[in-house]
Design an enzyme around this catalytic site. Structure first.
Site, mmCIF file in Angstrom:
data_model
loop_
_atom_site.group_PDB
_atom_site.id
_atom_site.type_symbol
_atom_site.label_atom_id
_atom_site.label_comp_id
_atom_site.label_asym_id
_atom_site.label_seq_id
_atom_site.Cartn_x
_atom_site.Cartn_y
_atom_site.Cartn_z
ATOM 1 N N ALA A 169 -6.909 -2.491 -1.025
ATOM 2 C CA ALA A 169 -6.015 -3.560 -1.501
ATOM 3 C C ALA A 169 -4.879 -3.685 -0.491
ATOM 4 C CB ALA A 169 -5.502 -3.292 -2.908
ATOM 5 N N HIS B 219 0.770 -1.859 4.284
ATOM 6 C CA HIS B 219 -0.250 -1.094 5.027
ATOM 7 C C HIS B 219 -0.362 -1.583 6.475
ATOM 8 C CE1 HIS B 219 -2.079 -0.814 0.811
ATOM 9 N NE2 HIS B 219 -1.831 0.440 1.135
ATOM 10 N N GLN C 278 -7.147 11.734 -7.896
ATOM 11 C CA GLN C 278 -5.706 11.564 -8.076
ATOM 12 C C GLN C 278 -5.354 10.633 -9.239
ATOM 13 O OE1 GLN C 278 -5.342 9.843 -3.954
ATOM 14 N NE2 GLN C 278 -3.688 8.660 -4.878
ATOM 15 N N GLY D 96 3.839 5.488 3.660
ATOM 16 C CA GLY D 96 4.971 4.632 3.284
ATOM 17 C C GLY D 96 5.952 5.400 2.414
ATOM 18 N N ASP E 236 6.010 5.736 -1.820
ATOM 19 C CA ASP E 236 5.534 6.905 -2.563
ATOM 20 C C ASP E 236 6.282 8.119 -2.031
ATOM 21 O OD1 ASP E 236 3.366 5.684 -4.188
ATOM 22 O OD2 ASP E 236 2.633 5.128 -2.214
ATOM 23 N N LEU F 213 6.480 -3.761 -1.847
ATOM 24 C CA LEU F 213 5.065 -4.152 -1.784
ATOM 25 C C LEU F 213 4.192 -3.006 -2.297
ATOM 26 C CD1 LEU F 213 4.762 -6.063 1.621
ATOM 27 C CD2 LEU F 213 5.403 -6.921 -0.632
ATOM 28 N N ARG G 282 -0.605 -2.550 -6.574
ATOM 29 C CA ARG G 282 -0.650 -2.796 -8.017
ATOM 30 C C ARG G 282 0.086 -4.075 -8.426
ATOM 31 N NH1 ARG G 282 -0.839 2.954 -7.921
ATOM 32 N NH2 ARG G 282 -2.414 3.768 -9.353
HETATM 33 O O1 PAF Z 1 -0.927 6.451 -0.991
HETATM 34 C C1 PAF Z 1 -2.151 6.288 -1.143
HETATM 35 O O2 PAF Z 1 -2.692 5.191 -1.027
HETATM 36 C C2 PAF Z 1 -3.012 7.490 -1.528
HETATM 37 O O3 PAF Z 1 -2.322 8.355 -2.357
HETATM 38 C C3 PAF Z 1 -3.586 8.239 -0.308
HETATM 39 C C4 PAF Z 1 -2.486 8.843 0.536
HETATM 40 C C5 PAF Z 1 -4.415 7.274 0.529
HETATM 41 C C6 PAF Z 1 -4.503 9.366 -0.778
HETATM 42 O O4 PAF Z 1 -5.563 8.892 -1.539
#
Ligand code: PAF
Length: 280
Positions: free
Chosen positions: A32, A37, A61, A147, A150, A184, A187
């Site tokens: 996505a 990104h 996760q 980023g 998170d 951004l 979700r």
């Molecule tokens: O931040 C994310 O998109 C995910 O937590 C990651 C680092 C790709 C691990 O699955």
């Protein structure tokens, strides 16, 4: 852009790059793909000879199975966006390529995996650690890009690199925001029109919090003002708002800690959002 679906294919590409003494930058994602990104890819391109991006919706996760099912997977669009920023390699594995059946991965990150996001999403950071460890061990990049949105994840990943003595440098890149301030996130597309407008208020609250902090307002007053403002957003359930130390995510104490950061998580009916802002 070269697409590798297996570890074997990817290893062959990487072996060639390493023989040619090319530096490798890595951007792990769950797809996505958005401007947040692509900005990581662009930064990685400016600092490395070869850039690998992974798209893998990592099941370990997700502690909420419905979130895993609903996670957006617009793969054709993702590929176009990655091509547009000249990503060199896309690693696109199936689950069976990354996990063996019944696999158990045990590593404790201590308090940093249990607080805030970890308290609300038990096991989430274990799953992140598990997949990031596998990806970093496989790709062995010189630098990996994450980023700051998170923020807790970046702390956990840095701890992972330390605990396993991995040789990759972790580069944390600033949050990219929409013009109204919303951070951004993949979700965001689950927000309806009204929620999308209200979601921008999170940025206003964080910005006010920063101004108050810089004007040396008492932390308890900033906390209360922010909580009240966030709770007044229609249909929102506030999960946490806190001013914490960047180094250990404990509640910030001016006598003990260096740089503070305000962190927030809240839930709209259709989606859960997180955001943060460094206060100094
Ligand atoms: O931040 C994310 O998109 C995910 O937590 C990651 C680092 C790709 C691990 O699955």
């Amino acid at each position: 852009m070269k697409i590798c679906k297996t570890k074997k294919e990817l290893s062959a590409v990487l072996a060639l790059a390493k023989t040619n003494k090319q530096s490798i930058g890595f951007v792990p994602t769950m797809g996505a793909i958005h401007t947040g990104h692509t900005s990581l890819i662009t930064k990685s391109k400016s600092e490395n000879d070869l850039v690998v991006c992974s798209i893998f919706v990592n099941p370990t996760q997700f502690n909420d199975p419905s979130d895993l099912i609903k996670y957006p997977r617009p793969i054709a669009n993702d590929m176009q966006l990655l091509e547009s920023v000249n990503c060199d390699v896309l690693f696109l594995p199936e689950i069976s390529e990354m996990y063996s059946p019944g696999e158990i991965w045990e590593h404790s990150f201590g308090e940093i995996e249990l607080c805030w996001e970890g308290a609300i999403r038990p096991g989430h950071f274990k799953g992140v650690g598990q997949i990031v460890y596998k990806l970093l061990s496989l790709i062995q990049p010189d630098k990996a890009y994450f980023g700051q949105k998170d923020f807790q994840q970046t702390i956990v990943v840095k701890q992972l690199v330390k605990d396993f003595q991995l040789l990759t440098e972790i580069v944390v890149c600033p949050i990219l925001r929409a013009s109204d301030g919303l951070a951004l996130s993949s979700r965001n597309i689950r927000l309806n029109e009204l929620e999308r407008v209200d979601a921008a208020k999170i940025y206003n609250v964080l910005s006010d919090c920063k101004s108050q902090f810089l004007q040396q307002e008492a932390i308890s007053t900033i906390q209360l003002t922010a909580e009240n403002a966030l709770k007044s957003i229609p249909n929102v359930q506030l999960e946490y708002f806190a001013i914490v130390a960047q180094e250990d995510l404990k509640i910030w104490d001016s006598t003990k800690h260096m740089a503070p950061i305000a962190i927030v998580a809240l839930r709209f009916p259709s989606v859960r959002l997180i955001d943060n802002m460094v206060l100094e």
